[in-house]
Design a protein around this motif. Structure first.
Motif, PDB file in Angstrom:
ATOM      1  N   LEU A  36      74.589 -70.089  48.527  1.00 19.34           N
ATOM      2  CA  LEU A  36      75.923 -69.666  48.094  1.00 19.34           C
ATOM      3  C   LEU A  36      75.883 -68.512  47.095  1.00 19.34           C
ATOM      4  O   LEU A  36      76.867 -67.786  46.950  1.00 19.34           O
ATOM      5  N   SER A  37      74.759 -68.333  46.395  1.00 18.53           N
ATOM      6  CA  SER A  37      74.674 -67.233  45.425  1.00 18.53           C
ATOM      7  C   SER A  37      74.576 -65.874  46.104  1.00 18.53           C
ATOM      8  O   SER A  37      74.811 -64.846  45.458  1.00 18.53           O
ATOM      9  N   PHE A  38      74.239 -65.840  47.389  1.00 19.89           N
ATOM     10  CA  PHE A  38      74.102 -64.571  48.110  1.00 19.89           C
ATOM     11  C   PHE A  38      75.327 -64.264  48.968  1.00 19.89           C
ATOM     12  O   PHE A  38      75.225 -63.532  49.946  1.00 19.89           O
ATOM     13  N   GLN A  39      76.487 -64.814  48.604  1.00 22.19           N
ATOM     14  CA  GLN A  39      77.698 -64.550  49.360  1.00 22.19           C
ATOM     15  C   GLN A  39      78.238 -63.140  49.097  1.00 22.19           C
ATOM     16  O   GLN A  39      77.865 -62.486  48.124  1.00 22.19           O
ATOM     17  N   GLY A  40      79.135 -62.726  49.979  1.00 23.25           N
ATOM     18  CA  GLY A  40      79.791 -61.438  49.811  1.00 23.25           C
ATOM     19  C   GLY A  40      80.880 -61.509  48.759  1.00 23.25           C
ATOM     20  O   GLY A  40      81.132 -62.558  48.151  1.00 23.25           O
ATOM     21  N   PRO A  41      81.580 -60.398  48.518  1.00 21.17           N
ATOM     22  CA  PRO A  41      82.617 -60.344  47.470  1.00 21.17           C
ATOM     23  C   PRO A  41      83.744 -61.341  47.663  1.00 21.17           C
ATOM     24  O   PRO A  41      84.406 -61.719  46.689  1.00 21.17           O
ATOM     25  N   GLU A  42      83.987 -61.758  48.884  1.00 22.59           N
ATOM     26  CA  GLU A  42      85.067 -62.703  49.156  1.00 22.59           C
ATOM     27  C   GLU A  42      84.604 -64.150  49.101  1.00 22.59           C
ATOM     28  O   GLU A  42      85.361 -65.061  49.408  1.00 22.59           O
ATOM     29  N   GLY A  43      83.380 -64.376  48.712  1.00 26.34           N
ATOM     30  CA  GLY A  43      82.818 -65.723  48.711  1.00 26.34           C
ATOM     31  C   GLY A  43      83.439 -66.629  47.671  1.00 26.34           C
ATOM     32  O   GLY A  43      83.969 -66.175  46.649  1.00 26.34           O
ATOM     33  N   GLY A  44      83.353 -67.927  47.931  1.00 29.39           N
ATOM     34  CA  GLY A  44      83.874 -68.928  47.005  1.00 29.39           C
ATOM     35  C   GLY A  44      82.788 -69.902  46.588  1.00 29.39           C
ATOM     36  O   GLY A  44      81.598 -69.651  46.780  1.00 29.39           O
ATOM     37  N   THR A  73      84.681 -69.681  38.020  1.00 31.02           N
ATOM     38  CA  THR A  73      85.036 -70.256  39.327  1.00 31.02           C
ATOM     39  C   THR A  73      84.653 -69.310  40.460  1.00 31.02           C
ATOM     40  O   THR A  73      85.313 -69.252  41.482  1.00 31.02           O
ATOM     41  N   THR A  74      83.572 -68.560  40.279  1.00 31.49           N
ATOM     42  CA  THR A  74      83.053 -67.667  41.310  1.00 31.49           C
ATOM     43  C   THR A  74      81.575 -67.974  41.537  1.00 31.49           C
ATOM     44  O   THR A  74      80.943 -68.653  40.704  1.00 31.49           O
TER      45      THR A  74
END
Length: 292
Positions: free
Chosen positions: A33-41, A255-256
């Motif tokens: 989850l730490s490698f998500q894109g800018p829209e990640g939650g 919360t990101t």
């Protein structure tokens, strides 16, 4: 011919696999989850792949300076590691001989392991606040008003926090040294003495090279125990925070996926320390074999 597996092999293998998944699954989820894109939650599904949240982490998380907290934790961890190694080795050497009151001293050292961590932290914090009161009274009594005005507190990273962490790491280091010296053959030291070596030369050239891999392990143990300690630090560190304390506070405000990026970075640091330690132990082992 391959040996036939027992009937209980498959159920036990399934239980072991579930145990490994339970232990390391959360870590793997945070990494992903730490490698998500800018829209990640904060939850799945994964939305893109990028280093966006690591860049955000480098920019800072609000008023929290993660870089400064990381440096404080590294500095404290290294100080704890050095103190744990030195004191554990010296105590291990001392306990090789019969000491007056040695049993009582041993149980006093080990007692900190069974005390609740938060109570230890509160006790150390109270102790240093009483020390502050004594220092301020002494400065006032001596008429050193300028020094008194500039005095803050004895609570700090390398005073009270260091002492709090050592109450956690030293008992483990001492127990490991007991195990090492219980297996140590004193004939090597006796041979060195017969050849004219002084006690210091015997320790430096005979004892220390033989126990060096274990001493490195104690150092790694001390660093990793200090690196993620929260309870013993919380009431004994003063007006600054280590990285684990900052992370504890961030879990309620961030919360990101930046919080996951912090977890990934700290885990990578831990793995680097363990990897360097294992390589050093392997190197010392080969060096010891070469000497023999």
């Amino acid at each position: 011919m391959s040996e036939k597996r027992a009937p209980g092999f498959l159920p036990l293998a399934i239980v072991f696999a579930l145990f490994v998944l339970f232990m390391y699954g959360p870590m793997l989820v945070i990494f992903i989850l730490s490698f998500q894109g800018p829209e990640g939650g904060l939850t799945f599904p994964l939305r893109g792949l990028s280093l966006h949240w690591f860049y955000k982490l480098a920019e800072g998380l609000g008023v929290v300076d993660i870089g400064a907290a990381l440096r404080r934790s590294l500095g404290l961890g290294l100080a704890v590691m050095a103190c744990t190694v030195v004191f554990s080795v010296l105590a291990g050497l001392a306990f090789r001989k019969k000491l007056a009151g040695g049993n009582a001293l041993f149980f006093i050292v080990i007692a900190s392991l069974i005390m609740p961590s938060i109570i230890v932290s509160l006790g150390i914090g109270l102790e240093f606040r009483l020390l502050d009161g004594g220092i301020k009274w002494a400065l006032e009594f001596l008429g050193m008003q300028d020094t008194l005005d500039g005095y803050g507190t004895a609570l700090g990273l390398f005073t009270s926090a260091l002492g709090a962490h050592l109450t956690w790491t030293l008992p483990f280091g001492l127990l490991i040294m007991f195990a090492i010296f219980n297996r140590f053959n004193p004939a090597y030291e006796e041979a060195a003495r017969d050849l004219g070596a002084t006690p210091w030369q015997s320790f430096r050239h005979v004892v220390l090279p033989l126990i060096a891999p274990s001493v490195v392990g104690i150092g790694m143990f001390g660093f990793t125990l200090s690196w993620d300690e929260i309870a013993r630090t919380s009431q004994a560190i003063g007006d600054v925070n280590t990285l684990p304390l900052e992370l504890q506070g961030l879990t309620t405000t961030v919360t990101t996926p930046s919080i996951y990026a912090v977890g990934t970075v700290t885990t990578v640091v831990s793995f680097l320390v363990m990897g360097i330690t294992l390589l050093l132990v392997k190197f010392l082992g080969h060096k010891q074999k070469g000497r023999s």
